[in-house]
Design an enzyme around this catalytic site. Structure first.
Site, PDB file in Angstrom:
ATOM      1  N   ARG A 105       0.853  -1.187   0.000  1.00  0.00           N
ATOM      2  CA  ARG A 105       0.000   0.000   0.000  1.00  0.00           C
ATOM      3  C   ARG A 105       0.885   1.231   0.000  1.00  0.00           C
ATOM      4  NH1 ARG A 105      -3.588  -2.424  -1.860  1.00  0.00           N
ATOM      5  NH2 ARG A 105      -5.682  -2.761  -1.051  1.00  0.00           N
ATOM      6  N   HIS A 151      -1.376   0.007  -9.852  1.00  0.00           N
ATOM      7  CA  HIS A 151      -2.099  -0.894  -8.943  1.00  0.00           C
ATOM      8  C   HIS A 151      -2.608  -2.133  -9.693  1.00  0.00           C
ATOM      9  CE1 HIS A 151      -4.445  -1.020  -4.911  1.00  0.00           C
ATOM     10  NE2 HIS A 151      -4.236  -2.243  -5.376  1.00  0.00           N
TER      11      HIS A 151
HETATM   12  P1  NDP Z   1      -2.394 -10.634   5.342  1.00  0.00           P
HETATM   13  O1  NDP Z   1      -3.361  -9.944   6.234  1.00  0.00           O
HETATM   14  O2  NDP Z   1      -2.552 -12.094   5.069  1.00  0.00           O
HETATM   15  O3  NDP Z   1      -0.917 -10.437   5.898  1.00  0.00           O
HETATM   16  C1  NDP Z   1      -0.447  -9.238   6.388  1.00  0.00           C
HETATM   17  C2  NDP Z   1       0.952  -9.458   6.924  1.00  0.00           C
HETATM   18  O4  NDP Z   1       1.461  -8.191   7.375  1.00  0.00           O
HETATM   19  C3  NDP Z   1       1.004 -10.405   8.107  1.00  0.00           C
HETATM   20  O5  NDP Z   1       2.146 -11.211   8.045  1.00  0.00           O
HETATM   21  C4  NDP Z   1       1.082  -9.454   9.295  1.00  0.00           C
HETATM   22  O6  NDP Z   1       1.730  -9.971  10.422  1.00  0.00           O
HETATM   23  C5  NDP Z   1       1.931  -8.349   8.703  1.00  0.00           C
HETATM   24  N1  NDP Z   1       1.764  -7.120   9.469  1.00  0.00           N
HETATM   25  C6  NDP Z   1       0.655  -6.368   9.614  1.00  0.00           C
HETATM   26  N2  NDP Z   1       0.878  -5.332  10.430  1.00  0.00           N
HETATM   27  C7  NDP Z   1       2.168  -5.440  10.811  1.00  0.00           C
HETATM   28  C8  NDP Z   1       3.020  -4.678  11.652  1.00  0.00           C
HETATM   29  N3  NDP Z   1       2.575  -3.580  12.274  1.00  0.00           N
HETATM   30  N4  NDP Z   1       4.280  -5.078  11.829  1.00  0.00           N
HETATM   31  C9  NDP Z   1       4.739  -6.195  11.223  1.00  0.00           C
HETATM   32  N5  NDP Z   1       3.989  -6.977  10.401  1.00  0.00           N
HETATM   33  C10 NDP Z   1       2.737  -6.588  10.200  1.00  0.00           C
HETATM   34  O7  NDP Z   1      -2.387  -9.808   3.972  1.00  0.00           O
HETATM   35  P2  NDP Z   1      -2.076 -10.330   2.473  1.00  0.00           P
HETATM   36  O8  NDP Z   1      -0.752 -11.006   2.469  1.00  0.00           O
HETATM   37  O9  NDP Z   1      -3.222 -11.056   1.912  1.00  0.00           O
HETATM   38  O10 NDP Z   1      -2.007  -8.927   1.723  1.00  0.00           O
HETATM   39  C11 NDP Z   1      -1.055  -7.941   2.093  1.00  0.00           C
HETATM   40  C12 NDP Z   1      -1.436  -6.618   1.450  1.00  0.00           C
HETATM   41  O11 NDP Z   1      -1.187  -6.654   0.052  1.00  0.00           O
HETATM   42  C13 NDP Z   1      -2.921  -6.254   1.521  1.00  0.00           C
HETATM   43  O12 NDP Z   1      -3.264  -5.731   2.781  1.00  0.00           O
HETATM   44  C14 NDP Z   1      -3.023  -5.204   0.451  1.00  0.00           C
HETATM   45  O13 NDP Z   1      -2.719  -3.941   1.003  1.00  0.00           O
HETATM   46  C15 NDP Z   1      -1.917  -5.594  -0.541  1.00  0.00           C
HETATM   47  N6  NDP Z   1      -2.457  -6.036  -1.835  1.00  0.00           N
HETATM   48  C16 NDP Z   1      -2.051  -5.375  -2.975  1.00  0.00           C
HETATM   49  C17 NDP Z   1      -2.503  -5.773  -4.212  1.00  0.00           C
HETATM   50  C18 NDP Z   1      -2.016  -5.084  -5.446  1.00  0.00           C
HETATM   51  O14 NDP Z   1      -2.473  -5.403  -6.547  1.00  0.00           O
HETATM   52  N7  NDP Z   1      -1.083  -4.175  -5.345  1.00  0.00           N
HETATM   53  C19 NDP Z   1      -3.441  -6.896  -4.375  1.00  0.00           C
HETATM   54  C20 NDP Z   1      -3.806  -7.520  -3.114  1.00  0.00           C
HETATM   55  C21 NDP Z   1      -3.324  -7.096  -1.900  1.00  0.00           C
HETATM   56  P3  NDP Z   1       1.142 -11.269  11.198  1.00  0.00           P
HETATM   57  O15 NDP Z   1       1.464 -12.427  10.285  1.00  0.00           O
HETATM   58  O16 NDP Z   1       1.911 -11.289  12.445  1.00  0.00           O
HETATM   59  O17 NDP Z   1      -0.332 -11.027  11.356  1.00  0.00           O
END
Ligand code: NDP
Length: 311
Positions: free
Chosen positions: A226, A274
């Site tokens: 993001r 995007h």
């Molecule tokens: P998930 O919710 O499965 O995973 C998020 C990960 O981020 C987890 O490992 C989580 O940690 C980690 N995380 C969140 N907050 C923190 C923090 N404060 N410190 C450290 N680690 C953190 O999301 P997805 O993998 O499915 O997707 C990730 C992002 O990709 C989406 O939120 C979206 O913004 C983006 N996206 C972009 C697309 C594009 O086309 N550009 C398409 C689809 C998604 P933990 O494992 O400990 O919970």
């Protein structure tokens, strides 16, 4: 028979109508798919994307779940009218698409492909082979559905991969770290940094001037997560000084990226609109059907968003 409201983009309505209908038939779930809700109290499930314009969930008094078609839920997670459980999209099409996009862009930078694609100048430079992947450390911030598959794929190509998450995670072949206190060390070893974190108050501006300065000189950033993860002025300064060698950015604080934004013209920035990975109706509809089927059987929903964490 559960009533399922499609509240997604109009442009995708036909595809979802077809794929959801086929999915419910395959799963043996008798569900009625509708496209408007004159009686909101009769709706059992809402298949949701922000493009629908639906913002007030108050009238959906009997709705058992709102199922997001998007993986990123930052535009809806703070909606106070939404008291129903919210699930996020985890779908094989989205995951595969992201793995391919991230791997492609990491390999582009690792192999220095631009020098040959845009620098064909009649000079034969055969003495500059790229290092092997095993000599190019990569860090993936975010080890969720998308970060994990990317980290695994990159490790499979031979890159030494460090992954970073909030809670402890284990991914085969990946050195997993967690928590803010581990971040400085993760960044200081990352010649290529992939950002796959969600947009939350905690991750806003995570990559600020101080953290950008921890990266090895000339490091490359690949951000399909993001736009809010990066402090844009700090990144521009780091790119201008050469501290950051290149940034491949798919997501931005303002989308579409305004025509006059300095990223468009910056020689060290690649802008993609995007498109890193899209929710694909044929696979996403199956994920929605699977979750509704679970709820209908009385099983817990999968991929429920934690409102307090914001993802
Ligand atoms: P998930 O919710 O499965 O995973 C998020 C990960 O981020 C987890 O490992 C989580 O940690 C980690 N995380 C969140 N907050 C923190 C923090 N404060 N410190 C450290 N680690 C953190 O999301 P997805 O993998 O499915 O997707 C990730 C992002 O990709 C989406 O939120 C979206 O913004 C983006 N996206 C972009 C697309 C594009 O086309 N550009 C398409 C689809 C998604 P933990 O494992 O400990 O919970």
């Amino acid at each position: 028979m559960p009533k399922v409201l499609y509240a997604g983009a109009d442009s995708a309505r036909e595809s979802y109508a077809r794929e959801l209908t086929a999915g419910f038939a395959e799963a043996g779930v008798a569900a009625e798919l509708v496209f408007d809700a004159p009686d909101p109290a009769a709706i059992d499930y809402i298949v949701y994307a922000p493009a629908s314009g639906l913002r007030d969930f108050t009238p959906f008094t009997n709705t058992r779940a709102v199922l997001s078609l998007w993986a990123g839920v930052e535009t809806i997670v703070g909606n106070r009218t939404l008291t129903q459980p919210l699930t996020r999209m985890v779908d094989p099409g989205l995951t595969e698409g992201m793995r391919e996009w991230v791997t492609g862009h990491v390999l582009r930078h690792h192999l220095g492909m631009d020098a040959h694609i845009t620098g064909q100048d009649g000079v034969w430079r055969g003495d500059r082979p790229a290092p092997l992947a095993r000599h190019r450390p990569v860090a993936v911030l975010g080890l969720g559905a998308l970060g994990t598959t990317c980290a695994r794929a990159l490790a499979g190509l031979g890159f030494p991969v460090t992954g970073w998450s909030r809670a402890p995670r284990a991914v085969d072949g990946v050195d997993c770290r967690h928590g803010v206190e581990a971040l400085a060390q993760v960044l200081s070893g990352a010649q290529i940094l992939v950002l796959l974190l969600p947009a939350t108050p905690e991750t806003d501006g995570l990559m600020n001037a101080e953290r950008l300065a921890l990266l090895p000189p000339g490091a490359v950033i690949v951000n399909p997560g993001r736009g809010s993860l990066i402090d844009e002025p700090a990144l521009l300064a780091a790119l201008d000084s050469g501290r950051v060698g290149h940034a491949t950015l798919d997501v931005f604080r303002t989308e579409p990226l305004p025509p006059g934004h300095p990223f468009w013209a910056h020689p060290r920035v690649t802008v993609t609109p995007h498109i890193a990975s899209a929710t694909r109706p044929e696979t996403a509809a199956r994920a929605i059907v699977r979750n509704i089927s679970r709820a209908e059987r009385g099983e817990p929903l999968e991929h429920v968003v934690d409102r307090a964490r914001g993802y």
